[in-house]
Design an enzyme around this catalytic site. Structure first.
Site, short mmCIF file in Angstrom:
data_model
loop_
_atom_site.label_atom_id
_atom_site.label_comp_id
_atom_site.label_asym_id
_atom_site.label_seq_id
_atom_site.Cartn_x
_atom_site.Cartn_y
_atom_site.Cartn_z
N ARG A 192 0.81 -1.22 0.00
CA ARG A 192 0.00 0.00 0.00
C ARG A 192 0.85 1.28 0.00
O ARG A 192 0.38 2.31 -0.44
CB ARG A 192 -0.95 -0.01 1.19
CG ARG A 192 -2.16 -0.90 0.93
CD ARG A 192 -3.07 -0.91 2.12
NE ARG A 192 -4.39 -1.43 1.76
CZ ARG A 192 -5.37 -1.61 2.63
NH1 ARG A 192 -5.18 -1.33 3.90
NH2 ARG A 192 -6.54 -2.07 2.23
N LYS B 178 -18.33 -15.73 5.44
CA LYS B 178 -19.75 -15.42 5.62
C LYS B 178 -20.48 -15.05 4.35
O LYS B 178 -20.06 -14.16 3.62
CB LYS B 178 -19.88 -14.26 6.61
CG LYS B 178 -19.58 -14.63 8.04
CD LYS B 178 -19.91 -13.45 8.93
CE LYS B 178 -19.78 -13.79 10.40
NZ LYS B 178 -19.95 -12.58 11.21
N GLY C 276 -12.65 -4.31 1.38
CA GLY C 276 -14.05 -3.85 1.42
C GLY C 276 -14.37 -2.89 0.29
O GLY C 276 -15.44 -2.95 -0.31
N GLY D 260 -7.17 -7.63 0.68
CA GLY D 260 -7.35 -8.39 1.91
C GLY D 260 -6.70 -9.76 1.84
O GLY D 260 -5.60 -9.91 1.31
C1 3PG Z 1 -8.74 -1.60 4.90
O1 3PG Z 1 -7.67 -2.05 5.31
O2 3PG Z 1 -9.69 -2.34 4.58
C2 3PG Z 1 -8.88 -0.14 4.72
O3 3PG Z 1 -7.71 0.51 5.06
C3 3PG Z 1 -10.05 0.38 5.52
O4 3PG Z 1 -9.85 0.12 6.88
P1 3PG Z 1 -11.13 0.00 7.82
O5 3PG Z 1 -11.85 -1.27 7.40
O6 3PG Z 1 -10.61 -0.08 9.23
O7 3PG Z 1 -12.00 1.20 7.58
#
Ligand code: 3PG
Ligand code: MG
Length: 368
Positions: free
Chosen positions: A37, A174, A343, A320
């Site tokens: 990142r 999930k 997300g 992720g």
């Molecule tokens: C992540 O790692 O998914 C983003 O940086 C957002 O972080 P957060 O889910 O804590 O808002």
């Protein structure tokens, strides 16, 4: 894309630019375990510096509860950033102030004070309507950075113009977390492959006995509906790797005895998924096929990762866990686009828009 780009900013020579980045990197103590990142923001930083701007970067890190917490200090990021991009200023963790998540106008005012322009390159946080994301474009000339623009181009393109066959692979625990994206993908994909823990709720909906595997009882009916409507395009596992009550690992089908816990797709399923992926011209993958942190249950995720890496079509991996799996297994270089957002990538696929993009579209310099 309809949000302002770096080229839409006024001249930046001698100006101060607030750069919202997503430097929310994985840490082991104060050691960064993956600096993707930070590296991903470098093209934007370098462009801004070439224009003669001073870059003032800001980010959140982890989830501190609106107050300073040394475990989430930006110090490790500051050190790495100084190596990769000397001369960049970096503010302290935005979430040390409750005004960030609360989108407090007073906090926004402090952020933009002394700044001449704002650049959002925090794709991973663009689904959060937080102060640093949606506040600065209300007053400052603003733009999407290169990373944000690229993510939107790639993920938006999956929705609008994928080359076919388009195959999506979803995993993870999930069903409820992924339902929105499942429905959005069912609008566009030719095949939707479902693995990981959430596959068992679908298998249950088909009438299989799933032993002690992960089950979301309240989602069974939803899964049944999706299978009824789209069963010809949804591909589920037909064998599983299970942990038995006595601690042994076994290969079974999808009708499991009591006590057996399915923790990975089986070898037959992994081969079938790979064959489907091999034929695809577009692939999107999010979520591991099993509990891959445990070597005994890593084979399914590894086989699918390899199939995605070898696919000659255009391949996209959501952020992720799946991005981490691909990197850990050494396939990162063979994927066309690894998203920096978890997300955020799912929400963009689901809704086609994000709060961060909406805010940029309303900036004073946005093309009308
Ligand atoms: C992540 O790692 O998914 C983003 O940086 C957002 O972080 P957060 O889910 O804590 O808002
Ligand atoms: Mg490829």
């Amino acid at each position: 894309m309809d949000v302002p780009q770096l080229e839409d900013l006024p001249p930046l020579q001698g100006k101060r630019v607030l750069l919202r980045a997503d430097f929310n990197v994985p840490l082991d103590g104060d050691r960064i375990t993956d600096d993707l990142r930070i590296r991903a923001a470098l093209p934007t930083i370098q462009w801004l510096q070439q224009q003669g701007a001073t870059v003032v970067a800001c980010s959140h890190l982890g989830r501190p509860k609106g107050e300073p917490d040394p475990r989430y200090s930006m110090e490790p990021v500051r050190r790495r950033l100084a190596e990769l991009a000397p001369g960049v200023e970096l503010l302290e963790n935005l979430r040390f102030d409750p005004g960030e998540e609360g989108n407090d106008p007073a906090f926004v005012a402090r952020l933009v004070e002394g700044m001449d322009a704002y650049v959002d390159d925090a794709f991973g946080a663009a689904h959060r309507a937080h102060a640093s994301i949606v506040g600065p474009p209300q007053t400052l000339p603003s733009a999407a950075g290169r990373l944000l623009a690229k993510e939107v181009e790639v993920l938006g393109g999956l929705r609008s113009s994928p080359k076919r066959p388009f195959v999506a692979i979803l995993g993870g625990a999930k069903v409820s977390d992924k339902l929105g994206v499942i429905d959005a993908l069912l609008d566009v994909v030719d095949r939707l492959i479902i693995g990981g823990g959430m596959a068992f709720t679908f298998l249950k909906a088909q009438g299989h006995s799933i032993g002690d595997s992960l089950l979301q009882e309240d989602q069974v009916e939803t899964c049944r509906q999706r299978l009824e409507e789209h069963g010809d395009r949804i591909v589920l596992p037909h064998d599983t790797t299970v942990l038995l009550p006595d601690g042994r690992v076994a290969q079974l089908g999808v009708d499991l005895p009591n006590g057996a816990k399915g923790l990975d797709i089986g070898p037959g399923t992994a081969a079938e998924f790979s064959d489907i992926v091999a034929e695809a011209r577009t692939v999107f993958w999010n979520g591991p096929m099993g509990m891959f942190e445990d070597e005994r249950f890593a084979a399914g995720t590894r086989t699918v990762a390899q199939a995605v890496a070898e696919c000659r079509g255009f391949t996209v991996v959501g952020g992720g866990d799946s991005a981490a799996a691909v990197a850990q297994l050494g396939f990162a270089g063979d994927i066309d686009h690894i998203s920096t957002g978890g997300g955020a990538s799912l929400e963009l696929l689901e809704l086609g828009d994000l709060p961060g993009l909406e805010a940029l579209r309303k900036a004073p310099n946005a093309p009308q």
